[in-house]
Design an enzyme around this catalytic site. Structure first.
Site, PDB file in Angstrom:
ATOM      1  N   ASN A  10     -57.057   5.834  -6.959  1.00 57.05           N
ATOM      2  CA  ASN A  10     -55.863   6.326  -6.266  1.00 57.05           C
ATOM      3  C   ASN A  10     -56.366   6.988  -4.992  1.00 57.05           C
ATOM      4  O   ASN A  10     -56.735   8.154  -4.991  1.00 57.05           O
ATOM      5  CB  ASN A  10     -55.132   7.308  -7.195  1.00 57.05           C
ATOM      6  CG  ASN A  10     -53.887   7.916  -6.556  1.00 57.05           C
ATOM      7  OD1 ASN A  10     -53.649   7.776  -5.360  1.00 57.05           O
ATOM      8  ND2 ASN A  10     -53.101   8.608  -7.361  1.00 57.05           N
ATOM      9  N   ARG A  94     -53.859   2.092  -6.610  1.00 58.95           N
ATOM     10  CA  ARG A  94     -52.538   2.522  -6.180  1.00 58.95           C
ATOM     11  C   ARG A  94     -52.381   2.102  -4.721  1.00 58.95           C
ATOM     12  O   ARG A  94     -53.233   2.425  -3.892  1.00 58.95           O
ATOM     13  CB  ARG A  94     -52.404   4.045  -6.280  1.00 58.95           C
ATOM     14  CG  ARG A  94     -51.050   4.529  -5.780  1.00 58.95           C
ATOM     15  CD  ARG A  94     -50.987   6.038  -5.693  1.00 58.95           C
ATOM     16  NE  ARG A  94     -49.673   6.477  -5.255  1.00 58.95           N
ATOM     17  CZ  ARG A  94     -49.431   7.629  -4.634  1.00 58.95           C
ATOM     18  NH1 ARG A  94     -50.419   8.475  -4.379  1.00 58.95           N
ATOM     19  NH2 ARG A  94     -48.211   7.943  -4.268  1.00 58.95           N
ATOM     20  N   HIS A 183     -43.620   6.752  -5.078  1.00 54.25           N
ATOM     21  CA  HIS A 183     -43.938   7.378  -6.371  1.00 54.25           C
ATOM     22  C   HIS A 183     -43.370   6.549  -7.525  1.00 54.25           C
ATOM     23  O   HIS A 183     -43.082   7.069  -8.602  1.00 54.25           O
ATOM     24  CB  HIS A 183     -43.349   8.796  -6.488  1.00 54.25           C
ATOM     25  CG  HIS A 183     -43.926   9.796  -5.531  1.00 54.25           C
ATOM     26  ND1 HIS A 183     -43.146  10.684  -4.829  1.00 54.25           N
ATOM     27  CD2 HIS A 183     -45.200  10.067  -5.168  1.00 54.25           C
ATOM     28  CE1 HIS A 183     -43.906  11.455  -4.073  1.00 54.25           C
ATOM     29  NE2 HIS A 183     -45.166  11.099  -4.251  1.00 54.25           N
ATOM     30  N   ARG A 244     -44.249  18.074   4.340  1.00 55.56           N
ATOM     31  CA  ARG A 244     -43.255  17.186   4.980  1.00 55.56           C
ATOM     32  C   ARG A 244     -41.871  17.800   4.901  1.00 55.56           C
ATOM     33  O   ARG A 244     -41.511  18.408   3.902  1.00 55.56           O
ATOM     34  CB  ARG A 244     -43.243  15.829   4.266  1.00 55.56           C
ATOM     35  CG  ARG A 244     -44.520  15.051   4.432  1.00 55.56           C
ATOM     36  CD  ARG A 244     -44.556  13.785   3.583  1.00 55.56           C
ATOM     37  NE  ARG A 244     -45.770  13.739   2.794  1.00 55.56           N
ATOM     38  CZ  ARG A 244     -45.976  12.972   1.745  1.00 55.56           C
ATOM     39  NH1 ARG A 244     -45.036  12.134   1.346  1.00 55.56           N
ATOM     40  NH2 ARG A 244     -47.121  13.013   1.080  1.00 55.56           N
ATOM     41  N   MET A 286     -47.294  25.926  -4.433  1.00 57.23           N
ATOM     42  CA  MET A 286     -46.211  26.682  -5.065  1.00 57.23           C
ATOM     43  C   MET A 286     -46.711  27.924  -5.798  1.00 57.23           C
ATOM     44  O   MET A 286     -46.006  28.931  -5.880  1.00 57.23           O
ATOM     45  CB  MET A 286     -45.433  25.753  -6.008  1.00 57.23           C
ATOM     46  CG  MET A 286     -44.135  26.298  -6.510  1.00 57.23           C
ATOM     47  SD  MET A 286     -43.004  26.914  -5.217  1.00 57.23           S
ATOM     48  CE  MET A 286     -42.274  25.401  -4.602  1.00 57.23           C
ATOM     49  N   GLU A 387     -49.818   8.645 -13.537  1.00 57.39           N
ATOM     50  CA  GLU A 387     -49.820   7.465 -12.671  1.00 57.39           C
ATOM     51  C   GLU A 387     -51.036   6.579 -12.955  1.00 57.39           C
ATOM     52  O   GLU A 387     -50.947   5.364 -12.911  1.00 57.39           O
ATOM     53  CB  GLU A 387     -49.828   7.912 -11.194  1.00 57.39           C
ATOM     54  CG  GLU A 387     -48.497   8.499 -10.744  1.00 57.39           C
ATOM     55  CD  GLU A 387     -48.607   9.285  -9.435  1.00 57.39           C
ATOM     56  OE1 GLU A 387     -49.114  10.417  -9.469  1.00 57.39           O
ATOM     57  OE2 GLU A 387     -48.179   8.765  -8.394  1.00 57.39           O
TER      58      GLU A 387
HETATM   59  N1  LIG Z   1     -49.575  26.214 -12.118  1.00 58.08           N
HETATM   60  C1  LIG Z   1     -48.858  25.807 -11.082  1.00 58.08           C
HETATM   61  N2  LIG Z   1     -47.721  26.455 -10.735  1.00 58.08           N
HETATM   62  C2  LIG Z   1     -46.969  26.059  -9.702  1.00 58.08           C
HETATM   63  N3  LIG Z   1     -47.286  25.005  -8.916  1.00 58.08           N
HETATM   64  C3  LIG Z   1     -48.404  24.317  -9.205  1.00 58.08           C
HETATM   65  C4  LIG Z   1     -49.242  24.670 -10.287  1.00 58.08           C
HETATM   66  N4  LIG Z   1     -50.269  23.791 -10.319  1.00 58.08           N
HETATM   67  C5  LIG Z   1     -50.073  22.934  -9.292  1.00 58.08           C
HETATM   68  N5  LIG Z   1     -48.964  23.250  -8.612  1.00 58.08           N
HETATM   69  C6  LIG Z   1     -48.392  22.585  -7.435  1.00 58.08           C
HETATM   70  O1  LIG Z   1     -48.629  21.199  -7.535  1.00 58.08           O
HETATM   71  C7  LIG Z   1     -49.056  20.685  -6.276  1.00 58.08           C
HETATM   72  C8  LIG Z   1     -49.911  19.441  -6.480  1.00 58.08           C
HETATM   73  O2  LIG Z   1     -49.189  18.514  -7.227  1.00 58.08           O
HETATM   74  P1  LIG Z   1     -49.802  17.067  -7.573  1.00 58.08           P
HETATM   75  O3  LIG Z   1     -48.776  16.357  -8.387  1.00 58.08           O
HETATM   76  O4  LIG Z   1     -51.150  17.220  -8.149  1.00 58.08           O
HETATM   77  O5  LIG Z   1     -49.820  16.492  -6.108  1.00 58.08           O
HETATM   78  P2  LIG Z   1     -50.518  15.259  -5.412  1.00 58.08           P
HETATM   79  O6  LIG Z   1     -50.698  14.195  -6.471  1.00 58.08           O
HETATM   80  O7  LIG Z   1     -49.490  14.878  -4.393  1.00 58.08           O
HETATM   81  O8  LIG Z   1     -51.791  15.766  -4.847  1.00 58.08           O
HETATM   82  C9  LIG Z   1     -49.798  21.847  -5.641  1.00 58.08           C
HETATM   83  O9  LIG Z   1     -49.764  21.764  -4.255  1.00 58.08           O
HETATM   84  C10 LIG Z   1     -48.996  23.045  -6.137  1.00 58.08           C
HETATM   85  O10 LIG Z   1     -47.930  23.315  -5.236  1.00 58.08           O
HETATM   86  C1  LIG Z   2     -45.929   8.466  -1.404  1.00 59.20           C
HETATM   87  C2  LIG Z   2     -46.394   9.868  -1.462  1.00 59.20           C
HETATM   88  O1  LIG Z   2     -45.761  10.754  -0.939  1.00 59.20           O
HETATM   89  O2  LIG Z   2     -47.501  10.082  -2.166  1.00 59.20           O
HETATM   90  P1  LIG Z   2     -48.266  11.475  -2.351  1.00 59.20           P
HETATM   91  O3  LIG Z   2     -47.339  12.393  -3.070  1.00 59.20           O
HETATM   92  O4  LIG Z   2     -49.460  11.090  -3.189  1.00 59.20           O
HETATM   93  O5  LIG Z   2     -48.631  11.953  -0.978  1.00 59.20           O
HETATM   94 MG   LIG Z   3     -49.330  12.594  -6.600  1.00 55.56          MG
END
Ligand SMILES: Nc1ncnc2c1ncn2[C@@H]1O[C@H](COP(=O)(O)OP(=O)(O)O)[C@@H](O)[C@H]1O
Ligand SMILES: CC(=O)OP(=O)(O)O
Ligand SMILES: [Mg+2]
Length: 403
Positions: A10, A94, A183, A244, A286, A387
């Site tokens: 990914n 992915r 997604h 974003r 967050m 995923e």
């Molecule tokens: N324990 C938590 N409490 C609140 N928010 C969290 C926690 N752990 C992760 N996050 C949030 O999840 C986000 C990452 O989500 P994730 O699904 O792993 O994203 P991506 O796949 O897009 O990198 C972090 O930026 C944070 O905002």
């Molecule tokens: C499509 C997309 O927003 O993917 P990611 O959350 O991994 O940035």
């Molecule tokens: Mg993601």
């Protein structure tokens, strides 16, 4: 015996997440992540689950995705799980944008690569990295099927009424301007897992899925098929995200050009990388935002409120689109972990049958679970997404026929 392992890559704009799975029992043999690619402070974390050893970490600059994948290959080889292994059946990738052409997982050949490349302008943060991953993996194992699993595929069932923007049809068609959604592997996996949690078949349930990660999107899933989703031509539309903006009046762009003197590229960067939570309060995580809110920080409070307000609007909109809702499912980093976001997003929606039980919402847990009280008309659930497993499953289903 036929090979039974699948490596999933990914590749994100600045990271590569990977997992090696054995598809006989879906067990994970190794998982890992290379992050901050292109910076001095890159880091690789590798967890050799199969070998049972300690987690390994490497720090120091990883210049680009080629170097990142080379490092991943080295780590896997240390555990005797090298990419050269005859037990590997395929590599699953992915790919974020598949346009309208790719409605199913697809074995990559030169024509498929060319099409993914053609779609770069509508997924500039994602498709280039996805392509590099495929090219490097192909170089390492030209004999293996490389399978592309597209974020957009699950959304190709959207009706035209949801997929079209209300702009001049000829112009839209000429430039392939329409809503694609992203997604999709997560929305597909989570909507099915939610049906399972309800003890029902996916065909029999209507679910609103809220994928809240760094990127975030909502979808309305009727009987296992997506009927609307919040991302559009690109992954910029819809919810407020980490960096974003999500929805804005398109005239904001002309205003910033004409009055603010900004270029298209500058506005692109503003809306994709300097907006959302980070633009509103300087943090995109967050956890940190909640810490600041608890400490009485007004900027963080407003950012949180804007994030939740948009989320609530989409929940209401998709409730109306579906007519009957059996469950609302929260997933991805924020959705799975942030009880305050879940509580605030559904607050005041009791008349729609939506309620969150305070105790269930804040109870720790990693498994799919309900957070609505037993009497609630609509189930509310936390459903961890996977995923990588979904990509591995789709990859193996496709190539398993041949091996
Ligand atoms: N324990 C938590 N409490 C609140 N928010 C969290 C926690 N752990 C992760 N996050 C949030 O999840 C986000 C990452 O989500 P994730 O699904 O792993 O994203 P991506 O796949 O897009 O990198 C972090 O930026 C944070 O905002
Ligand atoms: C499509 C997309 O927003 O993917 P990611 O959350 O991994 O940035
Ligand atoms: Mg993601």
């Amino acid at each position: 015996m036929s090979p039974t392992r699948v490596l999933v890559l990914n590749s994100g704009s600045s990271s590569v997440k990977y997992q090696l799975l054995d598809m006989r029992d879906h067990s994970r043999l190794a998982v890992g992540l290379v992050e901050r690619i292109g910076e001095e402070t890159s880091r690789l974390r590798h967890r050799p689950l199969w070998a049972g050893g300690e987690d390994r970490e490497r720090e120091g600059a990883v210049a680009d995705h080629d170097a990142a994948l080379e490092a991943v290959a080295e780590e896997l080889a240390k555990d005797g799980l090298g990419i050269d292994s005859p037990e590997l059946a395929a590599i699953g990738h992915r790919v974020v944008h598949g346009g309208r052409r790719f409605t199913e997982p697809t074995v990559v050949d030169d024509a498929v690569l060319a099409e993914i490349e053609r779609l770069i302008p509508v997924a500039p943060l994602h498709n280039p990295a996805n392509l590099t991953g495929i090219r490097v993996a192909r170089g390492l194992r030209p004999d293996l099927p490389q399978v592309a699993v597209f974020d957009t595929s699950f959304h190709t069932t959207m009706p035209e009424s949801a997929a079209r923007y209300a702009i001049d049809t000829e112009t839209a068609d000429r430039h392939r301007v329409r809503r694609y959604g992203f997604h999709g592997t997560s929305h597909a996996y989570v909507s099915r897992a939610t049906a399972r949690l309800l003890g029902k078949e996916p065909e029999d349930v209507n679910v609103i899925v809220l994928h809240l990660g760094n990127g975030a999107s909502a979808s309305a899933v009727r009987g296992g098929r997506c009927v609307d989703t919040s991302m559009g031509l690109t992954p910029l539309e819809g919810l407020v995200m980490g960096t974003r903006s999500g929805d804005v009046d398109p005239a904001v762009i002309f205003h910033l050009m004409r009055v603010g003197g900004m270029s298209a590229d500058e506005i692109d960067e503003l809306l994709n990388k300097k907006s959302g939570l980070i633009g509103l309060c300087g943090d995109n995580d967050m956890r940190e935002i909640r810490r600041r809110v608890e400490a009485g920080d007004e900027r963080a409070r407003l950012a949180f409120d804007i994030y939740v307000h948009r989320l609530k609007k989409y929940i209401g909109a998709y409730y109306a689109v579906l007519g009957r809702v059996d469950a609302v499912a929260f997933t991805a980093g924020v959705g799975e972990n942030s009880a305050p976001v879940r509580e605030a997003a559904l607050a005041g929606l009791e008349s729609l049958g939506l309620e969150v039980d305070g105790g269930l919402n804040t109870a720790p847990g990693d498994a799919a679970r309900f957070i609505s009280p037993a009497h609630a008309r609509v189930a509310v659930a936390v459903v961890p997404t996977d995923e990588e497993l979904e990509i591995a499953t789709q990859t193996y289903e496709l190539v398993g026929k041949d091996v």
